[in-house]
Design a protein around this motif. Sequence first.
Motif, PDB file in Angstrom:
ATOM      1  N   ALA A 851       0.825  -1.209   0.000  1.00 55.42           N
ATOM      2  CA  ALA A 851       0.000   0.000   0.000  1.00 55.42           C
ATOM      3  C   ALA A 851       0.852   1.249   0.000  1.00 55.42           C
ATOM      4  CB  ALA A 851      -0.923  -0.009   1.228  1.00 55.42           C
ATOM      5  N   ASP A 852       2.078   1.160   0.531  1.00 61.60           N
ATOM      6  CA  ASP A 852       2.994   2.306   0.536  1.00 61.60           C
ATOM      7  C   ASP A 852       3.682   2.500  -0.809  1.00 61.60           C
ATOM      8  OD1 ASP A 852       2.360   2.802   3.151  1.00 61.60           O
ATOM      9  OD2 ASP A 852       4.095   1.752   3.975  1.00 61.60           O
ATOM     10  N   GLY A 853       3.364   1.649  -1.786  1.00 62.70           N
ATOM     11  CA  GLY A 853       3.886   1.860  -3.124  1.00 62.70           C
ATOM     12  C   GLY A 853       4.925   0.872  -3.586  1.00 62.70           C
ATOM     13  N   ALA A 854       5.282  -0.087  -2.755  1.00 60.31           N
ATOM     14  CA  ALA A 854       6.286  -1.079  -3.157  1.00 60.31           C
ATOM     15  C   ALA A 854       5.592  -2.302  -3.749  1.00 60.31           C
ATOM     16  CB  ALA A 854       7.129  -1.497  -1.961  1.00 60.31           C
ATOM     17  N   HIS A 855       6.287  -2.977  -4.667  1.00 59.15           N
ATOM     18  CA  HIS A 855       5.762  -4.237  -5.187  1.00 59.15           C
ATOM     19  C   HIS A 855       6.937  -5.092  -5.678  1.00 59.15           C
ATOM     20  CE1 HIS A 855       5.913  -1.609  -8.749  1.00 59.15           C
ATOM     21  NE2 HIS A 855       6.207  -2.714  -9.425  1.00 59.15           N
ATOM     22  N   PRO A 856       6.794  -6.419  -5.638  1.00 61.85           N
ATOM     23  CA  PRO A 856       7.900  -7.320  -5.987  1.00 61.85           C
ATOM     24  C   PRO A 856       8.274  -7.202  -7.460  1.00 61.85           C
ATOM     25  CG  PRO A 856       6.210  -8.465  -4.721  1.00 61.85           C
ATOM     26  CD  PRO A 856       5.618  -7.158  -5.114  1.00 61.85           C
ATOM     27  N   GLN A 857       9.584  -7.275  -7.708  1.00 63.85           N
ATOM     28  CA  GLN A 857      10.111  -7.343  -9.062  1.00 63.85           C
ATOM     29  C   GLN A 857      10.608  -8.755  -9.386  1.00 63.85           C
ATOM     30  OE1 GLN A 857      10.651  -4.393 -11.438  1.00 63.85           O
ATOM     31  NE2 GLN A 857       8.821  -4.167 -10.173  1.00 63.85           N
ATOM     32  N   LEU A 858      11.442  -9.293  -8.512  1.00 68.63           N
ATOM     33  CA  LEU A 858      11.974 -10.643  -8.707  1.00 68.63           C
ATOM     34  C   LEU A 858      11.964 -11.375  -7.366  1.00 68.63           C
ATOM     35  CD1 LEU A 858      15.167  -9.969 -10.898  1.00 68.63           C
ATOM     36  CD2 LEU A 858      12.958 -10.864 -11.685  1.00 68.63           C
ATOM     37  N   ARG A 879      21.862 -15.449  -4.738  1.00 70.60           N
ATOM     38  CA  ARG A 879      20.482 -15.854  -4.990  1.00 70.60           C
ATOM     39  C   ARG A 879      19.626 -15.027  -4.042  1.00 70.60           C
ATOM     40  NH1 ARG A 879      17.877 -20.012  -7.508  1.00 70.60           N
ATOM     41  NH2 ARG A 879      15.789 -20.537  -6.746  1.00 70.60           N
ATOM     42  N   ALA A 880      19.007 -13.997  -4.601  1.00 72.61           N
ATOM     43  CA  ALA A 880      18.234 -13.058  -3.798  1.00 72.61           C
ATOM     44  C   ALA A 880      16.839 -13.618  -3.551  1.00 72.61           C
ATOM     45  CB  ALA A 880      18.146 -11.707  -4.503  1.00 72.61           C
ATOM     46  N   ASP A 881      16.423 -13.588  -2.277  1.00 79.23           N
ATOM     47  CA  ASP A 881      15.079 -14.063  -1.957  1.00 79.23           C
ATOM     48  C   ASP A 881      14.030 -13.180  -2.620  1.00 79.23           C
ATOM     49  OD1 ASP A 881      16.189 -16.042  -0.431  1.00 79.23           O
ATOM     50  OD2 ASP A 881      15.847 -15.070   1.504  1.00 79.23           O
ATOM     51  N   ARG A 882      14.316 -11.862  -2.623  1.00 86.50           N
ATOM     52  CA  ARG A 882      13.293 -10.962  -3.168  1.00 86.50           C
ATOM     53  C   ARG A 882      13.895  -9.590  -3.448  1.00 86.50           C
ATOM     54  NH1 ARG A 882       7.585 -10.129  -0.013  1.00 86.50           N
ATOM     55  NH2 ARG A 882       6.960  -8.154  -0.953  1.00 86.50           N
ATOM     56  N   LEU A 883      13.541  -9.035  -4.603  1.00 85.50           N
ATOM     57  CA  LEU A 883      13.938  -7.675  -4.995  1.00 85.50           C
ATOM     58  C   LEU A 883      12.659  -6.915  -5.321  1.00 85.50           C
ATOM     59  CD1 LEU A 883      16.927  -8.650  -7.319  1.00 85.50           C
ATOM     60  CD2 LEU A 883      17.105  -7.621  -5.057  1.00 85.50           C
ATOM     61  N   ASP A 884      12.392  -5.870  -4.536  1.00 86.11           N
ATOM     62  CA  ASP A 884      11.152  -5.098  -4.703  1.00 86.11           C
ATOM     63  C   ASP A 884      11.467  -3.678  -5.193  1.00 86.11           C
ATOM     64  OD1 ASP A 884       9.987  -7.319  -3.634  1.00 86.11           O
ATOM     65  OD2 ASP A 884       8.789  -6.235  -2.151  1.00 86.11           O
ATOM     66  N   LYS A 885      10.549  -3.147  -6.003  1.00 84.04           N
ATOM     67  CA  LYS A 885      10.635  -1.742  -6.406  1.00 84.04           C
ATOM     68  C   LYS A 885       9.873  -0.903  -5.395  1.00 84.04           C
ATOM     69  CE  LYS A 885      10.120   1.328 -10.382  1.00 84.04           C
ATOM     70  NZ  LYS A 885       9.679   1.430 -11.801  1.00 84.04           N
ATOM     71  N   THR A 886      10.497   0.164  -4.928  1.00 85.31           N
ATOM     72  CA  THR A 886       9.878   0.993  -3.899  1.00 85.31           C
ATOM     73  C   THR A 886       9.112   2.151  -4.528  1.00 85.31           C
ATOM     74  OG1 THR A 886      11.788   2.447  -3.679  1.00 85.31           O
ATOM     75  CG2 THR A 886      11.767   0.421  -2.343  1.00 85.31           C
ATOM     76  N   ALA A 887       8.377   2.873  -3.678  1.00 83.86           N
ATOM     77  CA  ALA A 887       7.598   4.018  -4.156  1.00 83.86           C
ATOM     78  C   ALA A 887       8.499   5.119  -4.674  1.00 83.86           C
ATOM     79  CB  ALA A 887       6.708   4.548  -3.026  1.00 83.86           C
ATOM     80  N   GLN A 888       9.774   5.176  -4.196  1.00 80.47           N
ATOM     81  CA  GLN A 888      10.714   6.212  -4.640  1.00 80.47           C
ATOM     82  C   GLN A 888      11.425   5.810  -5.931  1.00 80.47           C
ATOM     83  OE1 GLN A 888      10.769   4.866  -1.513  1.00 80.47           O
ATOM     84  NE2 GLN A 888       9.520   6.540  -0.625  1.00 80.47           N
ATOM     85  N   GLY A 889      11.072   4.648  -6.505  1.00 79.56           N
ATOM     86  CA  GLY A 889      11.667   4.215  -7.754  1.00 79.56           C
ATOM     87  C   GLY A 889      12.954   3.437  -7.588  1.00 79.56           C
ATOM     88  N   GLY A 890      13.368   3.243  -6.377  1.00 83.52           N
ATOM     89  CA  GLY A 890      14.579   2.472  -6.136  1.00 83.52           C
ATOM     90  C   GLY A 890      14.264   1.006  -5.844  1.00 83.52           C
ATOM     91  N   LEU A 891      15.276   0.318  -5.281  1.00 79.55           N
ATOM     92  CA  LEU A 891      15.125  -1.111  -4.987  1.00 79.55           C
ATOM     93  C   LEU A 891      15.235  -1.369  -3.484  1.00 79.55           C
ATOM     94  CD1 LEU A 891      17.276  -2.900  -7.748  1.00 79.55           C
ATOM     95  CD2 LEU A 891      14.782  -2.925  -7.516  1.00 79.55           C
ATOM     96  N   ALA A 892      14.476  -2.352  -3.064  1.00 76.10           N
ATOM     97  CA  ALA A 892      14.617  -2.891  -1.708  1.00 76.10           C
ATOM     98  C   ALA A 892      15.048  -4.346  -1.846  1.00 76.10           C
ATOM     99  CB  ALA A 892      13.303  -2.795  -0.942  1.00 76.10           C
ATOM    100  N   VAL A 893      16.163  -4.667  -1.200  1.00 77.66           N
ATOM    101  CA  VAL A 893      16.674  -6.038  -1.238  1.00 77.66           C
ATOM    102  C   VAL A 893      16.215  -6.728   0.051  1.00 77.66           C
ATOM    103  CG1 VAL A 893      18.703  -7.503  -1.459  1.00 77.66           C
ATOM    104  CG2 VAL A 893      18.649  -5.247  -2.555  1.00 77.66           C
TER     105      VAL A 893
END
Length: 1017
Positions: A851-858, A879-893
Motif C-alpha cells: 500500500a505504501d507503493g512497493a511491489h515485488p520485481q523478482l 540468490r536473492a530471496d526478493r527484490l522489490d521496487k519501492t515508491a521512490q523508484g529504487g530497490l529494496a533487497v
Amino acid sequence: MDESDLHIHTIPSEASFLDALARGILDRYGDQDDPLAISDILVLLPTRRAVRALGDAFRRQAGGNVILPSVRPIGDVDEDIFALADEPAISGTEPTEIPPAISSVRRTLLIMDRFRRRFLLSRLVKAWLDTSGGGDSVVLATELAQSLSQLLDTLQTEDVSLERLPELVPDRFADHWRQSLEFLDILHTAWPQILKEQGAIDPGDRRNKLLLALHDSWERSPPDTPVIAAGSTGSIPATAALLKVIAHLPKGHVVLPGVDLDMPTEMWDRLEQGHPQDGMRRLLDGLSADRAQITPWDDTVAARSLQTRTKLLNRSLNPWQATGQWQNLSTTIGASPSHLAAALQDIHRIDAADPGEEAGVIALIMREALETPGKTAALVTPDRNLARRVASELRRWRIEVNDSAGRPLTTCAVFSYLRLVARVVETDGDAVALLSLLKHPMAAGNRPAAEFRRLGRLLERGVLRGPTVPGGLDGLVREAERRLESQDRKPTLRLLRALDAALAPLAELYVEENAPFTDLVRAHVQAAEQLAATDTEDGAARLWLGDDGEAAALFLNELMEHGATLGDIDPLHYLELFEVLGRGRAVRGARALHPAISIWGPLEARLQRADITVLGGLNEGTWPLEVTVDPWLNRPMRAELGLSAPEQRIGLSAHDFVQGASAPVVYLTRSEKVEGTPTVPSRWLLRLDTLLEGLKAKDALHSDQHYVSLYRAMLATDMPEQAAHFTPASAPRPAPPLAARPRELSVTQVETLIRDPYAVYARHVLGLRPLDPVGADPGAAERGILIHDILNGFVEAYPDALPDDAEQRLLEIGRDYFDRAVEGPAVEAFWWPRFESFVYWFVPHERQWRADGAHPQLSEATGRLKFNSVGGSFVLTARADRLDKTAQGGLAVIDYKTGAAPSVKQVTAGLSPQLPLEAGIALDGGFQGLRPGHIDSLAYIRIAGGQMGGALTLISKDVPDMVAASIAGVKQLIAAYDDPAMPYLPRLRPFRDDIAGPYDHLARVQEWQTSGLGGDE
C-alpha cells in the motif's frame, strides 16, 4: 550324635587350599603300592571350577598322574551320589522319586531351565497386572517374573517357607507393602499349583530335597568309604545340615577355609555381621562345634610372614568395639614390628586414575609374571566390567584369558546382529538401524562380504544420509531410483530387494495385531540366517559358530521350546521381550586359554591360589557390593520370614578378601574415578590403612605406582614416535597456491571467508562437503528451503495487489508445500503452528508494504558480478530471496530468515555483507530482467512463529555508501587471498564461539583453543 566324634579341620588362609587338601588326602589315604587307594573317596567342593582345579592339585602333589577320587560340587548333588549309601530309601521316598526341576529338556539337568519358569511366572504376573490395573505389557510382566524368580531362589536357598507371608504387614508399614504382598501371593498360592501341573519343582527346592535325602541316608547308614566336604562356608542351610552329618561320619571330614583359631574367645563371641569370621562362627554354631575341636588339616606350615599377614587382616576387620586393642596388636598376634614389615612386604597397593588404567596396570602385572617359567597369576574381582577390560588388554600380547563368569550374551556380536534384524523390521527400515545392520560383520545378503559392504556404503551416501525417507524399504527403493546414478542404481536396488526378501517372514508377522511368540522367534531366526548367508557359505553355519553362536543358538532353542507358554503377543513388544529374556545369559569360552593366567570371581578364588594375585576393583559398592534394597520385602519383613540380613553377604565377601590377600604376592588395585565420578576406597582398605596408621606403620603397605608409570609410558609408545613428546597443535595456516584458490564465491560464502576462512579452504580447495546425518528429522535447512519456496510461490501468485483473503491463500499454498515436501511428527507439531503464526503477522505487513507503493520485481533470482583482481577475474554470485521496487523508484533487497537475522551493526560493520553485496550486484545489472537503479533499503524478514509471529529489520540509512563499501571490501578481500602467502585461518571472526563449524574437527579447533596455541590472528 556324639559331639566328641566331630571331624572338623581347617586350612589356613595363607595356604593354597586345594593343594593342602590334596596333600592331606594323599597323606591320610594314599598308598604308593595301590594306585586305586583314593579312588573310592568322595570329595564335595563348592563349585565346578574347584572340582576341575582339584585334579590339577592332585597331579602336582603326587608328582604326576594319579587316579582321582570321586569329586562332586556339593550344590549340584544328584541321584548318583546315593550309590554310596547302603539304604537309599528315606522315609519311604526314593531319591529318584523327587520330582525333577521344572525343565523338561533333560531329566538329569539339575539346574532348572530358567526360561520355562520365567515364562510361566510371566503368565501369572500378567494376569495379576490385568486384574489390578497395572497394564498389560508382556515385557513388564516378564521383568517382574525375573524378579520373582530371584526371590524364589533366595527363599529356597535359605529354606524359608512362605506360609507366614499373609501376616507380614502390620499397621506400622506403609500401604505399598500390602500391595507388594498381594503381588507376592502369586508365589504362595498360584505358583505351587503351576508346579504341580508341570510335575516339577523349583531347582533350589530340588537341591534342598536331595541334600536332605542324602543327609538322612548317611545318618541312617554311614558310607564305608571316606567322605570329605571341603571349602564350603555353609551359607545354604541344607548344605550346613549335610556338613554336620559328614562331620560325625566315622570316615567323614569337614575341611573349612581360613578359620581364625587364634582370635581371642571374647572377641570371637561378639563378632558382627560383615566380619570375615562371622560366617565361620555361624557355621560352627550350626555344627554344634567349638573352635577347640577344629584341627589343622595337614602339617604344612606357611611362612611366618604370611601367618602374620592373615592375622593382621583379620584383626583389621574386627568389630569397632575391639579397635581399642589395635595399639597392642603386635603383642596379641605375636608379631614384632619387623615381622609386621615382613608380613606386608609382598602386598602392594595401586591407585589407578580410572578403570581403563586399572585394567592396563593389572594386565601388565600378569604379563610380567609370564617372564618367569612356571609362574602363575590371577585377577580376583567381582567387577565383571574390570574383568573384561583386563582380558581385552591381555590380547595386546595375544594372551587369551576368559573371565570365569563369562561374557554377557547381550554384548556378543551374534546377539547384536539378531537385535538389529528385529530392530529394522520393528522400525520399518529406520535409517540408523538399517545402516547398523548393513555394517554388521554378520550381514552378507548372499553376496561376498566386501561387495555387501560396498553396496551398503552406496546406499548410505545416496539415500540414507539426510532427512528420513518415509515408506520403509519401498520408500528407499523409490529414493534410490530417483537419487542414484545409473551405474550405482541397479546394484543398490538389488541389495534393497535382497533385504526385503530376507526380512519378509518377520515383517509379515509385524503387521498383525497379535502373533504367537514362537512364530516370531522362528521368523526372526529365518530372517537372520538368510541375511547372514554369503555367496559361498550358509547363513546358519556363520551365525551359530563358536562360543557366542552356540550360546545364542541355545538361547533361541529355549525360546522356541518354552515360549508357547506366553501365547500371542503384540509384535511391537517382541524385540524388547527378546532383550529382557537375554539378560543374565553368559557365554563361557570352551577354547584353550593360557594355562598360567586366570580371572576368577571371589567364590572361585576362595579355594585356588596363584603365585601372583591381584585383588581388583577395591572400591566401596564394588567390593563389597552395595547392599541393595529388596523391592518386595523390607528388613523387618525379611527378619519375620527368617531370611538373613543383607550384611551377611558382606561377611562372606570379607572372608574371600582375606583369603585372597593372604596369598604370597598380592596387588590391591582400585580406580580413583569411575566415569568421571570420584570413588571411595573399599572399607577393607580403609580399615587396613587406619590400623597401620595406629601402629605407626603407615608406609608398611607399599603404594606401588611403578606399574602405573609403566602403563602410561607404554601407551605413549603405542602412538607415533613424535607423540611420546606430545605438544598440542597450533591453529592450522593452510596457504595453497593461487591456482588452487577459488575464483567464484557466493555472497554467503564471502561472509564465511570473513568469519571462518578455513571453511572456504576445506570446501573449495580440498573439495570436502559435510555429510548429512543418517535418517535425521528435517532440520533448520529443510525448514528454511520449505518456507522460502512457500513465500516465493505466494509472491509469484500475487505480484501486485493482495486478495482480501490473503492469509487463507498463503495457508493453502503452505499446506500444499508441507504435504509434498517433508514428513515427520516434528513438522506437524512444531513447524506448521509456527508457520501459521507467521502468516498472520506477515500478511498485514505485506499489505501495508504494498500500500505504501512497493511491489515485488523478482523472487528467488540469481545474479552475478564479475571483476578483475590480482589473481585474475573473479565472479561473485547471489540468490536473492526478493527484490522489490519501492515508491521512490529504487530497490529494496529483502532476505527471509528462518533463524536469527544479523544485527544492523553487523551489517554496517561488514561482517554480514550478504544484502549489501546483493544490492551491489543489482546496481551492476547482475540480475537478469532487473534494470539497474538506486538502492533505497535492505530488509530482513524473520519467520519466528510463536507469539512473535515475525520480525522486520529494515536498513534505510546510508545504504548507497554501505553498498559501495561492501563491494570495495569484497574486492580487497579477494585481492588479499590472491596472495599465495595468505593463509586460510580457522574461526577468525566466528558468529558465536559456542557454535561449531562443519570443519572445526579438521582444523582441530578444540585442541589448539584449549591449549592457548591459537595464535594472535
